[in-house]
Scaffold this active site. Structure first.
Site, PDB file in Angstrom:
ATOM      1  N   THR A   1      -1.775  -5.899  -7.113  1.00 35.82           N
ATOM      2  CA  THR A   1      -1.785  -4.895  -6.038  1.00 35.82           C
ATOM      3  C   THR A   1      -2.286  -5.523  -4.755  1.00 35.82           C
ATOM      4  OG1 THR A   1      -4.086  -4.342  -6.507  1.00 35.82           O
ATOM      5  CG2 THR A   1      -2.391  -2.943  -7.522  1.00 35.82           C
ATOM      6  N   ASP A   2      -1.982  -4.861  -3.636  1.00 33.34           N
ATOM      7  CA  ASP A   2      -2.755  -5.137  -2.432  1.00 33.34           C
ATOM      8  C   ASP A   2      -4.147  -4.548  -2.672  1.00 33.34           C
ATOM      9  OD1 ASP A   2      -3.676  -5.877   0.023  1.00 33.34           O
ATOM     10  OD2 ASP A   2      -2.025  -5.007   1.161  1.00 33.34           O
ATOM     11  N   TRP A   3      -5.083  -4.929  -1.831  1.00 31.58           N
ATOM     12  CA  TRP A   3      -6.499  -4.626  -2.090  1.00 31.58           C
ATOM     13  C   TRP A   3      -6.785  -3.124  -2.079  1.00 31.58           C
ATOM     14  CZ3 TRP A   3      -5.328  -9.017  -3.362  1.00 31.58           C
ATOM     15  CH2 TRP A   3      -6.228 -10.018  -3.672  1.00 31.58           C
TER      16      TRP A   3
ATOM     17  N   TYR B   1       0.817  -1.226   0.000  1.00 36.28           N
ATOM     18  CA  TYR B   1       0.000   0.000   0.000  1.00 36.28           C
ATOM     19  C   TYR B   1       0.844   1.267   0.000  1.00 36.28           C
ATOM     20  CZ  TYR B   1      -4.283  -2.535   1.281  1.00 36.28           C
ATOM     21  OH  TYR B   1      -5.371  -3.347   1.289  1.00 36.28           O
TER      22      TYR B   1
END
Ligand code: BGC
Length: 791
Positions: A288-290, A257
């Site tokens: 990606t991270d969420w 992030y």
């Protein structure tokens, strides 16, 4: 194009009973086999054959996930193949490209155990010990076994990619997700991660090593700008990732992030392309991270192939950018190619016939062994442990003795069928518990829980139940009823928040009082007291440890935690865990304490898609540089409470005959050492190799871990010779001015230790000429001067 699904359907009929195997088949029946169907071709050829058959819209769909059902608020729009999974990729049904299912996480598969409309089946997964605990075993083969069991559950529940292992560095003990991470040391973290990736992927599913990189805090995690020098990044925060990429080539990497030196990790070309792919040779997919990042087009350019969980807005922005000429279609093609290669090797595409019925009993046994081997015995005065005489009664104090914490919260949590508490584990092992005390605690916990509202959402983390206060006279009653006291101190944390200093890193007043009162009451009658630490990360121990007779760091040991503690208490398992992270005396001793969790740059809270709170723009400067954990304590002579690598055993070991294969370093040097069990019971020892480099152009830590090995179970009197190999890269430090890993000429000291503070044998070798071990790209340069805190 022929639907891939269809081809797989026929294949699985043809090859029932060996669903893992693929075979090229002419599904057209026209006498030709398309390249993409030909499994003798490389994944890259097959994916490249699909690419030109896709429209621009189809390509962009493959790059953006299908969105996400927030736990507890499911939308009928997003049909989940596996309820509780974190996300899925976009299917192109007409072309037979299936949706891949992705699910957390580091301590076991996180899916929902119950499904709507299905009252007969349950879908529990095994909760394995947390990563800090498996790292404490220092046993890569054990971690691989855990990975294999986890991977089997992933596959048997119809999931394609496990969003694990997580391997950020324990920069600061307050890091809320440290329990998901392995260590303060990148070598240990990298070795553990590689073992986990190899274990999970041996079952035919994928992993996602995360969170790449420098994601070491939860406070403002989506907006924090991490400002760090290239040396600290390369030597500490990237090095473990490099190791697991090069040793295990995971299917995927999850970008973090945070920003690194001003650019979000998921938009960072230096990080995701220059370093990850060009310097290290990663050839898988980056996701990606969420909901990470703000600019999907920049993410595409940076080499962040897949945006998860995916939003319609991201899809439109990428499509628009390609159509308007703002984003070259070749960038899209490159990323789609990687997504397709991942899909082609997935169990879903291969039509794996999962049965929702993994062998949970066998996996529980693996979890129990991993927990027993990850326990660290911190104190054991007058051989208080093991408690071999089972005829006495144990008084178990502390809420968490009865409500053992199996693992942390958030996406690192697992929905397991049960957790064996400390008292249950002791009972299972044949011990007798003080029933009146048990009743008191159980009644208290029941009442406290009844008063608490159920958490409204996944993001709600309930405050811990306050420790039951017991008066001195109440404790006196228990002394008369029992022969030994156990006091469990519990801590929990997880995603979205960091821990606190007061009443978390430090004990609460009630906990201190409990330790004080129980110890003096039991000691007055010659009875002993053992503290069990049921924690996810470092707490303060120095102020109270001398009051008790034993301290066992039981971490958060997964669903079998109580049985595993009982294995160690009874002596069935001789503890062999060692600390993967330093326990400091005071919080202020932590080198990053002056710079954690950074400062807010505005007072405006920012929200993301769907109103998700993203936090406040902020920055953190890693002024401690490479001096993280023992690198700091050993170099600047700061006494920790327990040093990195420390842990006791019920037996003792001697270290002898250290010899080096050569006194002059050529291409590598092998250090050999003999370890002998000099005590009375069988046990295993973790042997650590540290290196002290000569003075040179760069400042160097006093010593650095460069290798480790765990003995087999040695019987009393038995010896084992171990060999540890040093390569040129083990000698090198990163010099940002040269963009290279360099080793100075001079005398290097090899230190074989039982911990970073307990060196048993030393030997020396010489490097005749300075070595440039590896030239790298010039990347991730901070755009401002970082004043080092220590030098
Ligand atoms: C976490 C990731 C996790 C993802 C999916 C994010 O909030 O940071 O570690 O894999 O959610 O659940």
């Amino acid at each position: 194009m022929k639907p891939l699904f269809l081809s797989v359907f026929f294949l699985s009929i043809a090859f029932l009973g060996c669903q893992d195997q693929q075979q090229s088949t002419d599904l057209n029946g026209n006498g030709t086999i398309e390249v993409y169907e030909d499994t003798s071709r490389s994944l890259s050829n097959r994916a490249a054959d699909i690419l030109p058959r896709l429209s621009l819209e189809q390509k962009v769909h493959l790059l953006v996930g299908r969105g996400m059902n927030m736990p507890g608020s499911e939308s009928p729009e997003i049909k989940e193949k596996v309820p509780g999974a974190a996300g899925s990729t976009y299917p192109l049904d007409s072309l037979g490209i299936p949706s891949l299912t992705l699910a957390d996480g580091p301590a076991g598969l996180r899916i929902q155990p119950h499904r709507k409309g299905d009252s007969t089946n349950t879908y529990y997964a095994t909760a394995f010990p947390i990563a800090s605990m498996t790292a404490s075993s220092w046993d890569t083969s054990l971690v691989k076994r855990v990975g294999k069991a986890m991977g089997n559950e992933v596959k048997e529940y119809g999931v394609d990619i496990l969003l694990a292992p997580a391997q950020n560095i324990h920069r600061n003990p307050l890091g809320g997700r440290n329990f998901e991470y392995y260590s303060e040391d990148p070598l240990l973290a990298g070795e553990m991660s590689a073992a986990m990736v190899n274990g999970v992927e041996s079952t035919g599913v994928g992993t996602s090593i995360k969170h790449f990189a420098a994601n070491n805090q939860e406070t403002n995690r989506m907006l924090i700008n991490t400002i760090a020098g290239e040396r600290a990044l390369r030597e500490i925060y990237l090095r473990g990732f490099k190791r697991s990429v090069q040793q295990a080539q995971p299917w995927t990497v999850m970008s973090a992030y945070n920003q690194i030196n001003g650019t979000p990790a998921s938009q960072n070309t230096d990080l995701l392309t220059t370093i990850l792919r060009e310097d290290w040779g990663f050839n898988g997919l980056v996701m990606t991270d969420w909901f990470a990042g703000q600019d999907p087009v920049a993410q595409m350019r940076a080499g962040n192939d897949l945006l998860m969980p995916g939003t319609p807005d991201q899809y439109s922005k990428i499509l628009e950018a390609v159509k308007s000429g703002g984003l070259d279609e070749s960038v899209i093609d490159r990323n789609v190619q990687r997504v397709l290669e991942t899909i082609l090797k997935s169990p879903t595409l291969q039509g794996y016939d999962y049965r929702d019925n993994p062998d949970l009993e066998a996996h529980a046994e693996v979890a129990r062994q991993a927990a027993a081997d990850g326990m660290v015995l911190l104190e054991n005065r007058q051989n208080t442990l093991p408690v071999s005489d089972q005829s006495g009664t144990i008084a178990a104090f502390g809420n968490t003795s009865y409500d053992f914490i199996s693992g942390g919260t958030g996406s690192g949590d697992v929905n397991e069928a049960y957790t064996v508490s400390l008292v249950k584990g002791l009972e299972n092992a044949g011990y007798t518990l003080d029933a009146s005390l048990q009743e008191k605690y159980e009644q208290y916990l029941k009442e406290e829980k009844a008063d608490r509202p159920e958490p409204e959402s996944f993001f709600d983390q309930p405050e811990p139940i306050p420790e039951l206060e017991l008066s001195k006279s109440e404790i006196e009653v228990q002394v008369a009823n029992s022969d030994i006291a156990f006091i469990t101190i519990g801590r929990n944390s997880g995603e979205f928040a960091d821990r606190k200093i007061e009443d978390d890193f430090y004990l609460t007043d009630t906990e201190q009082q409990l330790i004080e009162d129980v110890s003096s009451a039991y000691h007055n009658t010659g009875k002993k007291v053992v503290v069990i630490l049921n924690i996810g990360n470092v707490i303060e121990t120095a102020s109270w440890r001398d009051k008790v007779d034993g301290v066992l760091l039981a971490w958060q040991g997964g669903q079998e935690a109580g049985n595993a503690v009982a294995d160690v208490i009874s002596g069935r398992v001789n503890p062999s865990g060692k600390l993967p992270t330093t326990f400091t005396v005071e919080y202020e001793d932590v080198p990053s304490s002056k710079n954690f969790p950074g400062k807010e740059l505005s007072d405006k809270e920012v929200t993301g898609p769907g109103g998700i709170p993203l936090g406040t723009p902020s920055e953190v400067v890693y002024e401690e540089g490479i001096y993280v954990g023992y690198r700091y304590f050993n170099t600047f002579d700061v006494q920790p409470a327990y040093a990195f690598g420390y842990g006791l055993s019920y037996t003792s070991f001697s270290y002898d005959d250290l010899s080096l294969s050569n006194n002059e370093f050529q291409d590598e040097i092998t250090a050999s050492v003999t370890v002998t069990n000099t005590g009375d019971v069988a046990g295993k020892e973790v042997v650590q190799l540290y290196l002290t480099a000569p003075e040179g152009s760069l400042d160097k830590p006093a010593l650095e871990l460069k290798g480790f090995s765990k003995t087999k179970k040695l019987q009393p009197g038995e010896s084992q010779a171990l060999e540890l190999v040093l390569k040129p890269s083990d000698l090198a430090s990163y010099d940002p001015d040269k963009s290279a890993w360099v080793a100075d000429a001079g005398t290097y000291q090899v230190k074989i230790g039982a911990s970073s503070a307990d060196i048993k044998q030393t030997a020396e070798f010489n490097v005749a000429e300075p070595l440039t071990v590896e030239q790298t790209s010039n990347a991730l340069t901070p755009n401002r001067e970082i004043t080092p805190l220590f030098k």
